[in-house]
Design an enzyme around this catalytic site. Structure first.
Site, PDB file in Angstrom:
ATOM      1  N   GLU A 110       0.881  -1.179   0.039  1.00 10.03           N
ATOM      2  CA  GLU A 110      -0.091  -0.006  -0.076  1.00 10.03           C
ATOM      3  C   GLU A 110       0.876   1.296  -0.102  1.00 10.03           C
ATOM      4  O   GLU A 110       0.702   2.191  -0.588  1.00 10.03           O
ATOM      5  CB  GLU A 110      -0.886  -0.085   1.344  1.00 10.03           C
ATOM      6  CG  GLU A 110      -2.018  -1.023   1.027  1.00 10.03           C
ATOM      7  CD  GLU A 110      -1.782  -2.529   1.672  1.00 10.03           C
ATOM      8  OE1 GLU A 110      -0.553  -2.548   2.089  1.00 10.03           O
ATOM      9  OE2 GLU A 110      -2.646  -3.280   1.804  1.00 10.03           O
ATOM     10  N   PHE A 154     -11.538  -6.960  13.660  1.00  6.97           N
ATOM     11  CA  PHE A 154     -10.683  -7.429  12.713  1.00  6.97           C
ATOM     12  C   PHE A 154     -10.462  -6.238  11.742  1.00  6.97           C
ATOM     13  O   PHE A 154     -11.202  -6.109  10.885  1.00  6.97           O
ATOM     14  CB  PHE A 154     -11.035  -9.041  12.166  1.00  6.97           C
ATOM     15  CG  PHE A 154      -9.997  -9.374  11.179  1.00  6.97           C
ATOM     16  CD1 PHE A 154      -8.915  -9.817  11.630  1.00  6.97           C
ATOM     17  CD2 PHE A 154     -10.215  -9.174   9.933  1.00  6.97           C
ATOM     18  CE1 PHE A 154      -7.835 -10.038  10.679  1.00  6.97           C
ATOM     19  CE2 PHE A 154      -9.234  -9.720   8.829  1.00  6.97           C
ATOM     20  CZ  PHE A 154      -8.085 -10.246   9.297  1.00  6.97           C
ATOM     21  N   GLN A 155      -8.920  -6.350  11.529  1.00  2.18           N
ATOM     22  CA  GLN A 155      -8.514  -5.102  10.940  1.00  2.18           C
ATOM     23  C   GLN A 155      -9.071  -3.742  10.987  1.00  2.18           C
ATOM     24  O   GLN A 155      -9.643  -2.956   9.943  1.00  2.18           O
ATOM     25  CB  GLN A 155      -8.737  -5.503   9.186  1.00  2.18           C
ATOM     26  CG  GLN A 155      -7.954  -6.568   8.914  1.00  2.18           C
ATOM     27  CD  GLN A 155      -7.379  -6.862   7.333  1.00  2.18           C
ATOM     28  OE1 GLN A 155      -8.314  -6.577   6.819  1.00  2.18           O
ATOM     29  NE2 GLN A 155      -6.281  -7.436   7.247  1.00  2.18           N
ATOM     30  N   LYS A 167     -17.582  -0.267   5.540  1.00  6.97           N
ATOM     31  CA  LYS A 167     -18.032  -1.270   4.479  1.00  6.97           C
ATOM     32  C   LYS A 167     -19.659  -0.967   4.405  1.00  6.97           C
ATOM     33  O   LYS A 167     -20.034  -1.290   3.212  1.00  6.97           O
ATOM     34  CB  LYS A 167     -17.552  -2.663   4.744  1.00  6.97           C
ATOM     35  CG  LYS A 167     -17.836  -3.614   3.880  1.00  6.97           C
ATOM     36  CD  LYS A 167     -17.121  -5.111   4.299  1.00  6.97           C
ATOM     37  CE  LYS A 167     -17.176  -5.818   3.027  1.00  6.97           C
ATOM     38  NZ  LYS A 167     -16.611  -7.377   3.244  1.00  6.97           N
ATOM     39  N   MET A 224      24.627   8.562   3.481  1.00  7.70           N
ATOM     40  CA  MET A 224      24.332   9.623   4.252  1.00  7.70           C
ATOM     41  C   MET A 224      24.759   9.727   5.662  1.00  7.70           C
ATOM     42  O   MET A 224      25.337  10.389   6.158  1.00  7.70           O
ATOM     43  CB  MET A 224      22.943  10.416   3.900  1.00  7.70           C
ATOM     44  CG  MET A 224      22.950  11.962   4.383  1.00  7.70           C
ATOM     45  SD  MET A 224      24.075  12.694   3.603  1.00  7.70           S
ATOM     46  CE  MET A 224      23.138  13.635   2.261  1.00  7.70           C
TER      47      MET A 224
END
Lengths: 564, 155
Positions: free
Chosen positions: A51, A113-114, A163, A475
């Site tokens: 993502e 969940f999630q 949803k 760096m």
């Protein structure tokens, strides 16, 4: 009015906004939307493999085209993976819209969940965000999201949709125009302030244009070029403004700041007037604030009032869109400003340029990263888009690549996100397919989104990744050399994958080069084959980015060379 | 050099707007001394009154940053204002009622409730006077003191 589900509204809104591509990754909470993508095919969907990469790709697309970039992700981990992308776009004021799925309204707050408080997380790293609680609000919010992303000071907007809201049916009443009572950016500059600023320019002896990323976002670079050319006032560019002036513009002193040129930093330090067009006085530019431009009065033009006077006192604040302000300012300046007035000042700066030009010592034994960048510039100047990751290679690119226009250099300036370059370059390639997409990266950064090789191969986005490989987190290693007595804590990257095989295993093409001839051949072949490539360039391990203003130091105290 | 400032913010009545404001203060390290919020009658806006402190430059930034939030309609920096703050206190019944009442009167307050084991007093006055009142109240061994935030209106 048409009745439809929330999910359908999302894809219809994309159509109304002329979205041609969405980068994304499906998951449970956003499946209703993906089902509509499947049915309608209004736009291309590019399935990234992470993502974060989806949001960076949308960001790169936006930077290269000036349009709004769009990414879709699911709830929970899908969203949290996207956060770095949002923050990157936020720090650089890039217009993107990120739509995330969320667990159904009835489950919000139950640690489902999630489930994660997505708007709680995105609030400090977006221009604005929304949790859509009812399908009735959805068309308006989607329109508002695009409007907010691109208007005023642009920035990322996040829309979180539960949803069940994507399943609800409602009227698709998509607004044509957007007017918000609480949000009215100032586009037109105050005429009195503009007049005063022009007078200040006319009576200055040592003025400097301090050009910032706002010029790129506003699309004002032609006006800036005109302004610089008739006033013959020397100019410095920030990292985000590279390409506003052509690399060969005689008035351009180069990049300013921590790794800016000697002449640019001295110009800031000795100037009696800064004409700041769309910069934000970042600490990597100003160095120690109390010493920054301490002899100068400051004109600051910016669309965001909160940028003006945030860090330094500004004598002539002008809030407005640069394009509008410059259109008012230039005719006035043409009447009042005599370019001959600054002749002595230009002479002084010319001497500074000659005294310490940007340079590096080439070698017959080992490739120098600066040479590689210059070489690419010689071959591709003006016909390639150059992305970078973050670190030494980014600074060398900013210093040594011959930029000819804005939107040519795509880099994460504010947040400094390693792993940005490759996915951003995919977005760039998708946005401007006729140009060559180069991503300069390091052996550290490239591994942070290496999985995107498969996306680039699948969607035929032939990005050429030039990995300036010094087997170090260069760096950080440089800082350890300068400031930590060479205690190289966890920066040695000697343990590496075989980048050639990595590229090949994903279906791309890989080269490992150690000489100039090998590099030339590899670049030529990668371009002509038009496939996704990694050119693993073995470069000098101990090359440093110079000049350097140590963090917190004054701009005029530059380390110009490092002798071991 | 830090100064105290009262700022009123008019915001759209929508969920999450208070978090945006407090989040802004928290993220940038600004102070909130008191905060009151209530809907404005017959409108879609709410009014927040924030008492904050900082140097003039910090105050200027706070105001600009508040303006930048999308649901913020207006930010009012008060120059000439009337400020009031409310305080409620619970005092045990054993205390000298007449003295308590006299004190409340002196601060334009009153006894608002008398219960089995205590009385409740209320005062609404300028923040400085409320502070003095709370100080004076300590002689009556108050069981609980609850201060509201400041509300302010332009003169």
């Amino acid at each position: 009015m048409q009745q439809m589900t929330g999910a359908r509204m999302v894809v219809e809104a994309m159509k109304r906004e002329n979205v041609e591509v969405v980068f994304g990754y499906p998951g449970g909470a956003i499946m209703n939307v993906y089902d509509e993508i499947y049915k309608h095919r209004y736009f291309q969907h590019i399935l990234t493999r992470h993502e974060q990469a989806a949001v960076h790709a949308a960001d790169g697309y936006a930077r290269a085209t000036g349009k709004v970039g769009v990414a879709f992700v699911t709830s929970g981990p899908g969203f949290t993976n996207a956060v770095t992308g949002l923050a990157t776009a936020y720090m650089d004021s890039i217009p993107i819209v990120v739509i995330s799925g969320q667990v159904p309204m009835s489950m919000i707050g139950t640690d489902a969940f999630q489930e994660i408080d997505a708007v709680g997380i995105s609030r400090p790293c977006t221009k604005h965000n929304f949790l859509v609680k009812d399908v009735k609000e959805l068309p308006f919010i989607l329109k508002e999201a695009f409007y907010l992303a691109k208007s005023g000071r642009p920035g990322p907007v996040h829309v979180d949709i539960p949803k069940d809201v994507t399943a609800q049916i409602g009227e698709f009443d998509y607004p044509q125009e957007m007017r918000l009572e609480t949000y009215k950016p100032t586009y037109k500059g105050n005429m009195r302030q503009i007049k005063k600023a022009v007078e200040a320019i006319a009576k200055a002896k040592k003025p400097v244009f301090y050009l910032g990323g706002g010029i790129v976002r506003s699309g004002a670079y032609e006006l800036v070029r005109e302004f610089v050319s008739f006033t013959q006032i020397p100019a410095v560019e920030t990292l985000m403004a590279r390409g506003v002036l052509r690399y060969d513009d005689p008035m351009l002193l180069g990049m300013v700041g921590m790794h800016g040129t000697y002449a640019a930093n001295m110009a800031m330090s000795e100037a009696d007037l800064l004409i700041a067009l769309g910069p934000r006085f970042d600490d990597r530019v100003t160095g120690k604030l109390s010493e920054f431009a301490k002899y100068a009065e400051i004109i600051h033009v910016d669309i965001d009032p909160s940028s003006i006077g945030k860090l330094v006192h500004v004598d002539y604040p002008i809030v407005g869109d640069l394009k509008n302000v410059l259109k008012e300012m230039i005719p006035l300046a043409k009447e009042k400003v005599d370019s001959a007035r600054y002749e002595n000042w230009r002479e002084i700066l010319k001497r500074y340029q000659e005294l310490h030009p940007l340079s590096y010592e080439d070698s017959g034994e080992v490739l120098k990263p600066e040479w590689v960048i210059q070489r690419v510039g010689e071959k591709l100047k003006g016909r390639a888009r150059i992305s970078t990751d973050v670190g030494q290679h980014q600074m060398w690119t900013a210093q040594f690549y011959p930029f000819t226009r804005p939107e040519e250099f795509i880099t994460s300036g504010g947040l400094g996100t390693m792993g940005f370059g490759f996915p951003a370059a995919m977005g760039v390639k998708r946005g401007v397919p006729d140009e060559i997409a180069i991503n300069f990266s390091g052996d550290g950064s490239i591994l942070m989104n290496i999985q995107e090789l498969i996306t680039a191969v699948e969607y035929r986005l032939p990005v050429i990744n030039i990995v300036l490989n010094n087997h170090y987190l260069g760096m950080v290693r440089q800082w350890q050399t300068f400031f930590y007595d060479k205690r190289y804590a966890e920066t040695d990257l000697s343990m590496q994958p075989d980048f050639v095989k990595v590229a090949e295993s994903f279906g791309g093409i890989g080269y490992r080069v150690e000489t100039k001839e090998e590099f030339d051949r590899a670049l030529e072949e990668a371009i002509s084959k038009n496939v996704v490539a990694i050119i693993d360039v073995i470069v000098d391990r101990y090359e440093n980015v110079l000049p350097m203003v140590p963090a917190g130091g004054s701009l005029y105290n530059m380390l110009l060379e490092y002798k071991d | 050099m830090s100064e105290r400032r009262v700022i009123s913010v008019i915001v759209s009545n929508e969920h999450g707007v208070l978090t945006r404001i407090t989040g802004l203060f928290a993220a940038r390290g600004y102070n909130i001394e008191t905060l009151t919020v209530a809907p404005i009658p017959d409108s879609k806006y709410s009014r927040l009154t924030i008492v904050t402190s900082g140097s003039p430059r910090v105050i200027e930034q706070i105001i600009k940053q508040l303006h930048k939030l999308i649901p913020v309609y207006k930010v009012i920096e008060h120059e000439e204002l009337i400020e009031k703050e409310m305080v409620l206190a619970k005092i045990p019944l054993g205390e000298r009622l007449a003295d308590v009442e006299a004190l409340c009167k002196a601060y334009n307050g009153s006894i608002v409730n008398v219960g089995k084991d205590g009385i409740i007093v209320m005062v609404a006055d300028e923040p400085k006077r409320v502070k003095n009142f709370v100080h004076a109240l300590s002689t009556f061994a108050p069981k609980e003191i609850i201060r509201g935030g400041v509300v302010a209106i332009e003169r």
